[in-house]
Design a protein around this motif. Sequence first.
Motif: not given
Length: 247
Positions: A49-52, A57-61, A68-72, A89-94
């Motif tokens: 529900a969050m990735v779209y 911002l989705v971060v693959d570490v 292959g990774h989560l969309p976006g 940026s610090r105005d996003r949720e991660y």
Amino acid sequence: MKNGTFLGILVILCAVWCAGCTDYGGPAEPAPTTGPVGYTDITAQEANAMVYRAPTLVVDVSPIWGRGHLPGAVNMPLATLDDEIQYLSRDREYLIYCHTDAASIEGAQTFAENGFSPVYRLEGNYRAWTDAGYPVEMPDYTNVSAEALNTAMTELPYLVVVDVSTVYLEGHIPGAKNIQLQNLDETLPTLDKAGEYAIYCHTDAVSVQGAEMFVDAGFNPVWRLDGNYQAWVDAGYPVEVGLDVTS
């Protein structure tokens, strides 16, 4: 000794003895159990529900984002995370994930310790996402028309347009950043991966190479202006020459 005095002494002795038991004689009360400090674990269903959602911002570490990774999802491997995170940026949720708990926990803690909030971690990591049947992406860029780019520039708050040519001052898309192709290798690590990037030049060969370099560095999404600068001009959109805007 009078009974009253004896009882008084006994009461005092009992009080001292009980205090000793509280401080030393018995096991200490267990400390309250708290969750991870600074980030929240979420399920694959909650992550879906969050990735779209635009602020996420989705971060693959992991070092295998390219398989292959989560969309976006952007790629910020643990090996370079401390360096790359300072440009975000610090105005996003991660939303952080990897392929093991140890890595994703370290990644989420790194974000939290650097003052990012809110920070979420995908419980069960990449495997939980695929086991739930959700789609994955392979790294690539997308060709877009001049019309689509013009619309995106007015609707996407995190869009950054990048001109990778050497003739930027002779004419460029309004607001575009100039990062010449030969400088991309050293500049890419200093760019904010929370942005969305649209790349163009004056030839396909250069703009394709530029877009591929963004993708290889873990940026997502990456767009390339189909037809390059000439397509923008042919569509009748305004351009800037030097620092002056012309129509």
